[in-house]
Write a protein that holds these residues in place. Structure first.
Motif, PDB file in Angstrom:
ATOM      1  N   LEU A  69      -5.662  70.430  51.715  1.00  0.00           N
ATOM      2  CA  LEU A  69      -4.666  71.469  51.953  1.00  0.00           C
ATOM      3  C   LEU A  69      -3.669  71.576  50.805  1.00  0.00           C
ATOM      4  O   LEU A  69      -3.332  70.584  50.166  1.00  0.00           O
ATOM      5  N   SER A  70      -3.188  72.786  50.606  1.00  0.00           N
ATOM      6  CA  SER A  70      -2.125  73.032  49.626  1.00  0.00           C
ATOM      7  C   SER A  70      -0.826  73.265  50.396  1.00  0.00           C
ATOM      8  O   SER A  70      -0.823  73.357  51.635  1.00  0.00           O
ATOM      9  N   TYR A  71       0.256  73.413  49.662  1.00  0.00           N
ATOM     10  CA  TYR A  71       1.547  73.662  50.304  1.00  0.00           C
ATOM     11  C   TYR A  71       1.521  74.958  51.116  1.00  0.00           C
ATOM     12  O   TYR A  71       2.207  75.065  52.127  1.00  0.00           O
ATOM     13  N   ALA A  72       0.705  75.909  50.717  1.00  0.00           N
ATOM     14  CA  ALA A  72       0.593  77.176  51.448  1.00  0.00           C
ATOM     15  C   ALA A  72       0.058  76.970  52.868  1.00  0.00           C
ATOM     16  O   ALA A  72       0.236  77.830  53.732  1.00  0.00           O
ATOM     17  N   ASP A  73      -0.567  75.833  53.132  1.00  0.00           N
ATOM     18  CA  ASP A  73      -1.126  75.521  54.450  1.00  0.00           C
ATOM     19  C   ASP A  73      -0.137  74.793  55.355  1.00  0.00           C
ATOM     20  O   ASP A  73      -0.499  74.321  56.431  1.00  0.00           O
ATOM     21  N   ARG A  74       1.116  74.702  54.950  1.00  0.00           N
ATOM     22  CA  ARG A  74       2.129  73.916  55.655  1.00  0.00           C
ATOM     23  C   ARG A  74       2.226  74.254  57.152  1.00  0.00           C
ATOM     24  O   ARG A  74       2.479  73.395  57.980  1.00  0.00           O
ATOM     25  N   ALA A  75       2.026  75.501  57.522  1.00  0.00           N
ATOM     26  CA  ALA A  75       2.145  75.913  58.931  1.00  0.00           C
ATOM     27  C   ALA A  75       1.034  75.324  59.812  1.00  0.00           C
ATOM     28  O   ALA A  75       1.151  75.337  61.041  1.00  0.00           O
TER      29      ALA A  75
END
Length: 132
Positions: free
Chosen positions: A106-112
């Motif tokens: 996962l990247s930070y964009a996947d935080r949710a």
């Protein structure tokens, strides 16, 4: 306040962090788990990672990363999870095992898509410019 004491293994590749999703769950979690009676941090983490991902951690390479605490996912309000995180090398090939249905990077964009305590870890790693 009740605290669930857990350990986690942080593995980062190309700005993404290794995460897992257990069978029947919708959120992703940084791999790890709880200690059993008499286990050291390394013994517990090694057992959990072997069970979940079929790899062995290299004990002498393990370094303490940090401790993060937040509301526990899928628990009543006020139940907190305290995550003690380590990083280090491993041997073998990462593969979903036991209760793990999916292994992802996962990247930070996947935080949710992750639990509240993992969100804190993602925030810290982003601040450190280790994930993007």
């Amino acid at each position: 306040m009740k605290i669930i004491d857990k350990l986690a293994w942080i593995e980062i590749r190309d700005g993404r962090i290794l995460s897992t999703r257990s069978k029947g769950r919708s959120k992703y979690y940084i791999p790890g788990g709880k200690r059993e009676a008499g286990e050291t941090d390394f013994q517990a983490l090694q057992r959990e990672i072997q069970e979940e991902l079929s790899v062995n951690l290299v004990e002498e390479s393990m370094t303490f990363t940090g401790i993060f605490q937040a509301q526990a996912d899928s628990h009543p309000e006020g139940v907190q999870v305290k995550m003690t995180c380590f990083e280090g090398r491993y041997t073998g090939t990462i593969a979903a095992s036991a209760e793990i249905e999916e292994v992802v990077w996962l990247s930070y964009a996947d935080r949710a898509l992750i639990s509240p305590v993992d969100q804190l870890i993602f925030d810290w790693l982003k601040e450190q410019k280790r994930i993007w």
